[in-house]
Design an enzyme around this catalytic site. Structure first.
Site, PDB file in Angstrom:
ATOM      1  N   ARG A  63       0.845  -1.190   0.000  1.00  0.00           N
ATOM      2  CA  ARG A  63       0.000   0.000   0.000  1.00  0.00           C
ATOM      3  C   ARG A  63       0.885   1.246   0.000  1.00  0.00           C
ATOM      4  O   ARG A  63       2.027   1.202   0.455  1.00  0.00           O
ATOM      5  CB  ARG A  63      -0.901   0.015   1.239  1.00  0.00           C
ATOM      6  CG  ARG A  63      -1.790  -1.206   1.373  1.00  0.00           C
ATOM      7  CD  ARG A  63      -2.472  -1.223   2.732  1.00  0.00           C
ATOM      8  NE  ARG A  63      -3.361  -2.376   2.882  1.00  0.00           N
ATOM      9  CZ  ARG A  63      -2.980  -3.575   3.297  1.00  0.00           C
ATOM     10  NH1 ARG A  63      -1.706  -3.787   3.602  1.00  0.00           N
ATOM     11  NH2 ARG A  63      -3.849  -4.563   3.409  1.00  0.00           N
ATOM     12  N   HIS A  90      -3.519   3.181  -6.882  1.00  0.00           N
ATOM     13  CA  HIS A  90      -3.780   1.934  -6.166  1.00  0.00           C
ATOM     14  C   HIS A  90      -3.928   0.759  -7.132  1.00  0.00           C
ATOM     15  O   HIS A  90      -3.709  -0.391  -6.748  1.00  0.00           O
ATOM     16  CB  HIS A  90      -5.048   2.078  -5.319  1.00  0.00           C
ATOM     17  CG  HIS A  90      -5.278   0.945  -4.365  1.00  0.00           C
ATOM     18  ND1 HIS A  90      -4.564   0.816  -3.191  1.00  0.00           N
ATOM     19  CD2 HIS A  90      -6.119  -0.122  -4.420  1.00  0.00           C
ATOM     20  CE1 HIS A  90      -4.966  -0.276  -2.558  1.00  0.00           C
ATOM     21  NE2 HIS A  90      -5.912  -0.858  -3.276  1.00  0.00           N
ATOM     22  N   ARG A 120      -0.918  -1.519  -7.475  1.00  0.00           N
ATOM     23  CA  ARG A 120      -0.878  -2.615  -6.478  1.00  0.00           C
ATOM     24  C   ARG A 120      -1.713  -3.790  -6.971  1.00  0.00           C
ATOM     25  O   ARG A 120      -1.300  -4.949  -6.882  1.00  0.00           O
ATOM     26  CB  ARG A 120      -1.397  -2.069  -5.148  1.00  0.00           C
ATOM     27  CG  ARG A 120      -1.754  -3.107  -4.079  1.00  0.00           C
ATOM     28  CD  ARG A 120      -2.124  -2.362  -2.796  1.00  0.00           C
ATOM     29  NE  ARG A 120      -3.015  -3.103  -1.939  1.00  0.00           N
ATOM     30  CZ  ARG A 120      -2.657  -3.954  -0.996  1.00  0.00           C
ATOM     31  NH1 ARG A 120      -1.373  -4.195  -0.803  1.00  0.00           N
ATOM     32  NH2 ARG A 120      -3.541  -4.560  -0.247  1.00  0.00           N
ATOM     33  N   HIS A 153      -3.297  -8.967   3.927  1.00  0.00           N
ATOM     34  CA  HIS A 153      -4.690  -9.117   4.325  1.00  0.00           C
ATOM     35  C   HIS A 153      -4.778 -10.045   5.530  1.00  0.00           C
ATOM     36  O   HIS A 153      -3.983 -10.979   5.675  1.00  0.00           O
ATOM     37  CB  HIS A 153      -5.506  -9.704   3.181  1.00  0.00           C
ATOM     38  CG  HIS A 153      -5.758  -8.707   2.088  1.00  0.00           C
ATOM     39  ND1 HIS A 153      -6.583  -8.980   1.028  1.00  0.00           N
ATOM     40  CD2 HIS A 153      -5.298  -7.448   1.889  1.00  0.00           C
ATOM     41  CE1 HIS A 153      -6.622  -7.930   0.217  1.00  0.00           C
ATOM     42  NE2 HIS A 153      -5.850  -6.997   0.719  1.00  0.00           N
ATOM     43  N   TYR A 183      -0.947 -17.955   7.782  1.00  0.00           N
ATOM     44  CA  TYR A 183       0.197 -17.096   7.492  1.00  0.00           C
ATOM     45  C   TYR A 183       1.494 -17.611   8.103  1.00  0.00           C
ATOM     46  O   TYR A 183       2.564 -17.467   7.533  1.00  0.00           O
ATOM     47  CB  TYR A 183      -0.064 -15.659   7.982  1.00  0.00           C
ATOM     48  CG  TYR A 183      -1.148 -14.966   7.207  1.00  0.00           C
ATOM     49  CD1 TYR A 183      -1.386 -15.277   5.871  1.00  0.00           C
ATOM     50  CD2 TYR A 183      -1.939 -13.994   7.802  1.00  0.00           C
ATOM     51  CE1 TYR A 183      -2.387 -14.649   5.163  1.00  0.00           C
ATOM     52  CE2 TYR A 183      -2.931 -13.353   7.090  1.00  0.00           C
ATOM     53  CZ  TYR A 183      -3.153 -13.677   5.773  1.00  0.00           C
ATOM     54  OH  TYR A 183      -4.134 -13.049   5.066  1.00  0.00           O
TER      55      TYR A 183
END
Length: 389
Positions: free
Chosen positions: A206, A313, A316, A339, A348
């Protein structure tokens, strides 16, 4: 306790009013004081049924004081917001949604007056007024959260926000750039922003995460950068640097060797000084803001011949698309992008840096093919960049 005919009732009483309608009275379960019902009834039987239902609610401890809901929604919403521990950006967003989209219609109503029918009417009128569906969804979600607290506080029995599907909306597909278009924009933009465009495309970070990067967060030898913080800008212009919202936000992200020469050049010419220096700085050496390069971004798009509808954006999103096309699974994409969901959080921890490096390498290989099998990527001046042997 006697009714209008002198008969005694086990619970409460019923009397006939001069109007011909019937009124009930019953003992308040908290104070024991007799209180009148909230409405009158056309027949005595209707009144007695109402008393029976109230008695049952009291015995099941489901009775709600009808007067409790006589709190103005606007006042309750302000109190709700004040008592919540929220990030400044979230608080600012909630305040805006309440001020613009909820309070004008519902702020002066009592909590008990906000019925399911009134919520449907409010939502419909927002949509008819041209308010975007994403904004209406966010307003509905906020209203529902506030009314959930009203239920918890026993001001009302049931949340009136019960419109099926009103809390979700279909996100339209955003356009993506091709790899040659990414490099065309990178070549057309001011040199100090070239690395910003390329890193966004090949790490899918971001803007706030990129703006908060320090030199020490970028390891060119390992081809990894570490996301440790995020920068947010309030409507007032105040900048806030904060930790990522979740553990998934703290993450290493690999990048392909394709862009290493560009990052080396950026460090030499444009980054802040010292290991604590910011990787990206504003035009005058200050903090990077969206407004610092908005005009340069617009000009670069025009010069590169890409659609003016492309937002920064979307770069991305472009990187995520490249990774997906080259074998990254949904879980791996979520990890790269930071996320976080309850389910994904358990996954993760099993991601490995080797697999992430492989994704980055495939992204680089795909980019080379798109640019031409034997071509090196052009630098800002259009000259091919020599690749390490």
């Amino acid at each position: 306790m006697a009714n209008s005919r002198g008969n005694r009732r086990r619970f409460g009483s019923v009397r006939k009013l001069p109007s011909g309608r019937f009124q009930i009275r019953y003992p308040d379960p908290v104070t024991g004081v007799m209180r009148p019902g909230e409405e009158t009834y056309p027949t005595k039987t209707d009144a007695e049924v109402a008393l029976t239902l109230i008695e049952a609610d009291i015995k099941r401890e489901q009775w709600t004081d009808p007067d409790a809901g006589k709190v103005k929604f606007g006042d309750f919403a302000d109190k709700w917001l004040k008592e919540r521990k929220l990030e400044e950006t979230t608080r600012e967003r909630y305040e805006g949604v309440l001020r613009l989209h909820i309070k004008p219609a519902l702020g002066g109503k009592f909590i008990s007056e906000i019925t399911a029918a009134r919520v449907r009417t409010w939502r419909t009128r927002l949509l008819e007024a041209g308010v975007g569906e994403p904004t209406v969804v966010k307003a509905y979600q906020l209203l529902r959260s506030i009314m959930t607290t009203a239920v918890d506080d026993e001001l009302i029995k049931r949340n009136p926000c019960r419109i099926k599907g009103a809390d979700v909306y279909d996100v339209p597909e955003r356009p993506v750039l091709t790899v040659p278009e990414v490099y065309a924009v990178a070549a057309a933009i001011q040199p100090q922003w070239r690395a910003l465009v390329l890193l966004t495309a090949f790490t899918t970070l971001r803007l706030g995460e990129l703006a908060a990067l320090h030199r020490r967060d970028v390891d060119l030898d390992a081809r990894i950068l570490w996301v440790r913080r995020n920068q947010a800008e309030l409507g007032s212009g105040k900048l806030i640097t904060k930790a990522p919202k979740s553990r998934a936000g703290f993450r290493p992200v690999s990048f392909p060797d394709l862009i290493v020469p560009d990052l080396e050049r950026h460090l030499e010419r444009h980054a802040g000084r010292g290991q604590d220096g910011l990787f990206f700085v504003g035009p005058r050496g200050g903090t990077l803001r969206r407004s610092n390069f908005r005009d340069d971004w617009t000009a670069a798009k025009a010069k590169a011949g890409v659609s003016p509808d492309i937002h920064f954006h979307d770069v991305r999103h472009t990187g995520n698309n490249i990774a997906a096309q080259n074998g990254a699974s949904t879980r791996e994409l979520m990890t790269r992008m930071g996320h976080s969901t309850t389910r994904a959080a358990l996954i993760y921890q099993h991601m490995t840096s080797d697999r992430d490096r492989a994704i980055a390498d495939k992204m680089g290989e795909a980019a080379r093919k798109a640019l031409g099998e034997d071509d090196d990527p052009p630098d800002a001046s259009g000259t091919p960049v020599a690749q390490p042997e």
